[in-house]
Design a protein around this motif. Structure first.
Motif, PDB file in Angstrom:
ATOM      1  N   SER A  26       0.849  -1.023   0.124  1.00 49.14           N
ATOM      2  CA  SER A  26       0.080  -0.034   0.109  1.00 49.14           C
ATOM      3  C   SER A  26       0.803   1.211  -0.098  1.00 49.14           C
ATOM      4  CB  SER A  26      -0.982  -0.102   1.297  1.00 49.14           C
ATOM      5  OG  SER A  26      -1.743  -0.987   1.105  1.00 49.14           O
ATOM      6  N   VAL A  27       1.992   1.191   0.912  1.00 48.21           N
ATOM      7  CA  VAL A  27       2.937   2.363   0.905  1.00 48.21           C
ATOM      8  C   VAL A  27       3.517   2.461  -0.764  1.00 48.21           C
ATOM      9  CG1 VAL A  27       5.054   3.103   1.585  1.00 48.21           C
ATOM     10  CG2 VAL A  27       3.052   2.353   3.349  1.00 48.21           C
ATOM     11  N   PHE A  28       3.919   1.545  -1.396  1.00 48.18           N
ATOM     12  CA  PHE A  28       4.250   1.625  -2.555  1.00 48.18           C
ATOM     13  C   PHE A  28       3.414   2.174  -3.554  1.00 48.18           C
ATOM     14  CE2 PHE A  28       7.605  -1.506  -0.951  1.00 48.18           C
ATOM     15  CZ  PHE A  28       8.741  -0.636  -0.945  1.00 48.18           C
ATOM     16  N   ALA A  29       2.087   1.590  -3.370  1.00 49.36           N
ATOM     17  CA  ALA A  29       1.369   2.113  -4.349  1.00 49.36           C
ATOM     18  C   ALA A  29       0.872   3.832  -4.207  1.00 49.36           C
ATOM     19  CB  ALA A  29      -0.172   1.281  -4.124  1.00 49.36           C
ATOM     20  N   LEU A  30       0.843   4.133  -2.795  1.00 48.27           N
ATOM     21  CA  LEU A  30       0.616   5.647  -2.541  1.00 48.27           C
ATOM     22  C   LEU A  30       1.941   6.322  -3.346  1.00 48.27           C
ATOM     23  CD1 LEU A  30      -0.779   5.556   0.917  1.00 48.27           C
ATOM     24  CD2 LEU A  30      -1.950   6.158  -1.022  1.00 48.27           C
ATOM     25  N   LEU A  31       3.027   5.891  -2.893  1.00 46.60           N
ATOM     26  CA  LEU A  31       4.127   6.743  -3.604  1.00 46.60           C
ATOM     27  C   LEU A  31       4.286   6.630  -5.017  1.00 46.60           C
ATOM     28  CD1 LEU A  31       7.073   5.470  -1.105  1.00 46.60           C
ATOM     29  CD2 LEU A  31       5.948   7.412  -1.380  1.00 46.60           C
ATOM     30  N   SER A  32       3.767   5.479  -5.809  1.00 52.70           N
ATOM     31  CA  SER A  32       3.705   5.366  -7.113  1.00 52.70           C
ATOM     32  C   SER A  32       2.642   6.467  -7.656  1.00 52.70           C
ATOM     33  CB  SER A  32       3.094   4.195  -7.537  1.00 52.70           C
ATOM     34  OG  SER A  32       3.274   4.078  -8.824  1.00 52.70           O
ATOM     35  N   ILE A  33       1.496   6.472  -7.218  1.00 50.21           N
ATOM     36  CA  ILE A  33       0.519   7.390  -7.318  1.00 50.21           C
ATOM     37  C   ILE A  33       0.875   8.952  -7.040  1.00 50.21           C
ATOM     38  CG2 ILE A  33      -1.920   8.352  -6.678  1.00 50.21           C
ATOM     39  CD1 ILE A  33      -2.624   5.443  -6.026  1.00 50.21           C
ATOM     40  N   ARG A  34       1.573   9.249  -6.108  1.00 46.36           N
ATOM     41  CA  ARG A  34       2.108  10.697  -5.915  1.00 46.36           C
ATOM     42  C   ARG A  34       3.389  10.916  -6.933  1.00 46.36           C
ATOM     43  NH1 ARG A  34       3.120  13.824  -0.550  1.00 46.36           N
ATOM     44  NH2 ARG A  34       4.391  15.362  -1.305  1.00 46.36           N
ATOM     45  N   ALA A  35       3.995  10.196  -7.275  1.00 51.04           N
ATOM     46  CA  ALA A  35       5.065  10.255  -8.422  1.00 51.04           C
ATOM     47  C   ALA A  35       4.433  10.477  -9.600  1.00 51.04           C
ATOM     48  CB  ALA A  35       6.000   9.160  -8.350  1.00 51.04           C
ATOM     49  N   ASN A  37       1.254  11.936 -10.074  1.00 47.32           N
ATOM     50  CA  ASN A  37       0.707  12.927 -10.129  1.00 47.32           C
ATOM     51  C   ASN A  37       1.540  14.176 -10.303  1.00 47.32           C
ATOM     52  OD1 ASN A  37      -1.500  14.787  -9.758  1.00 47.32           O
ATOM     53  ND2 ASN A  37      -0.857  14.881  -7.690  1.00 47.32           N
ATOM     54  N   SER A  38       2.954  13.908  -9.857  1.00 48.64           N
ATOM     55  CA  SER A  38       3.958  15.054  -9.550  1.00 48.64           C
ATOM     56  C   SER A  38       4.450  15.204 -11.260  1.00 48.64           C
ATOM     57  CB  SER A  38       4.994  14.709  -9.061  1.00 48.64           C
ATOM     58  OG  SER A  38       4.802  15.017  -7.648  1.00 48.64           O
ATOM     59  N   GLU A  39       4.593  14.042 -11.948  1.00 49.71           N
ATOM     60  CA  GLU A  39       4.861  13.834 -13.563  1.00 49.71           C
ATOM     61  C   GLU A  39       3.845  14.418 -14.327  1.00 49.71           C
ATOM     62  OE1 GLU A  39       7.687  12.900 -15.007  1.00 49.71           O
ATOM     63  OE2 GLU A  39       8.610  12.684 -12.921  1.00 49.71           O
ATOM     64  N   LEU A  40       2.528  14.217 -14.074  1.00 52.67           N
ATOM     65  CA  LEU A  40       1.357  14.747 -14.854  1.00 52.67           C
ATOM     66  C   LEU A  40       1.458  16.484 -14.773  1.00 52.67           C
ATOM     67  CD1 LEU A  40      -1.382  14.851 -16.322  1.00 52.67           C
ATOM     68  CD2 LEU A  40      -2.515  14.352 -14.184  1.00 52.67           C
ATOM     69  N   GLN A  41       1.494  16.887 -13.451  1.00 51.51           N
ATOM     70  CA  GLN A  41       1.570  18.295 -13.222  1.00 51.51           C
ATOM     71  C   GLN A  41       2.711  18.783 -14.066  1.00 51.51           C
ATOM     72  OE1 GLN A  41      -0.911  19.964 -11.924  1.00 51.51           O
ATOM     73  NE2 GLN A  41      -2.022  17.839 -11.478  1.00 51.51           N
ATOM     74  N   LEU A  42       3.869  18.252 -14.000  1.00 51.45           N
ATOM     75  CA  LEU A  42       5.030  18.783 -14.574  1.00 51.45           C
ATOM     76  C   LEU A  42       4.853  18.858 -16.033  1.00 51.45           C
ATOM     77  CD1 LEU A  42       7.967  19.791 -14.628  1.00 51.45           C
ATOM     78  CD2 LEU A  42       8.706  17.354 -14.908  1.00 51.45           C
TER      79      LEU A  42
END
Length: 176
Positions: A26-35, A37-42
């Protein structure tokens, strides 16, 4: 009674291992989603920036063609007046032009010789707040234009200076 001395794994131990595994995934999934999202914003910011630049570039190209037409159809004496009024020429795309300057040499005539540099024409197009596309063209005796500068720069008025003096270390150690 006979004692069993083998490895005994209780049901509770396997449940704890399973819970830890689910937590780690779950932690790895959340980190992946956050990364992601950051790539999408960039990617969105980059796309907007590129679109703004190419919009300004299109205006600069249009201005270059318009200036070339003015040069081909005008006398040297009329150039400065026509270039000063380029923003109000009725061309909608040219309304964004800023700082249009004509810098001519002392004696200017269209000689027809391509090696005679008569002066420069400069203008800028705002891209976004604080950033503009700066263009500098060289004008030659055969009514030809050559691009000398075509770059994105910070607007000159946006440079901030420190209001206070900052003391920097001079590299010497003093014992007090």
């Amino acid at each position: 009674m006979k004692e069993n001395k083998g490895l005994i794994i209780n049901v509770g131990t396997s449940s704890v291992v399973l819970i830890l595994l689910v937590f780690a995934l779950s932690v790895f999934a959340l980190l992946s989603i956050r990364a992601s999202n950051s790539e999408l914003q960039l990617a969105k910011r980059t796309g907007e920036s590129v679109q703004e630049y190419y919009t300004a570039d299109g205006v600069a190209e249009y201005a270059l063609c318009y200036i070339q037409q003015v040069i081909e159809s005008s006398k040297v004496e009329e150039l400065e007046e026509k270039l000063k009024n380029i923003n109000v020429s009725g061309q909608e795309k040219l309304e964004k032009l800023q700082n249009v300057k004509l810098n001519l040499e002392d004696i200017v005539i269209f000689t027809g010789k391509p090696e005679d540099k008569l002066g420069t024409i400069e203008y800028a197009i705002p891209i976004r707040e604080g950033i503009q596309l700066e263009v500098k063209l060289a004008l030659y005796g055969d009514r030809r234009l050559s691009v000398e500068v075509w770059r994105m720069v910070k607007a000159a008025g946006d440079i901030e200076e420190f209001e206070q003096n900052v003391e920097l270390w001079d590299g010497l150690i003093t014992a007090e």
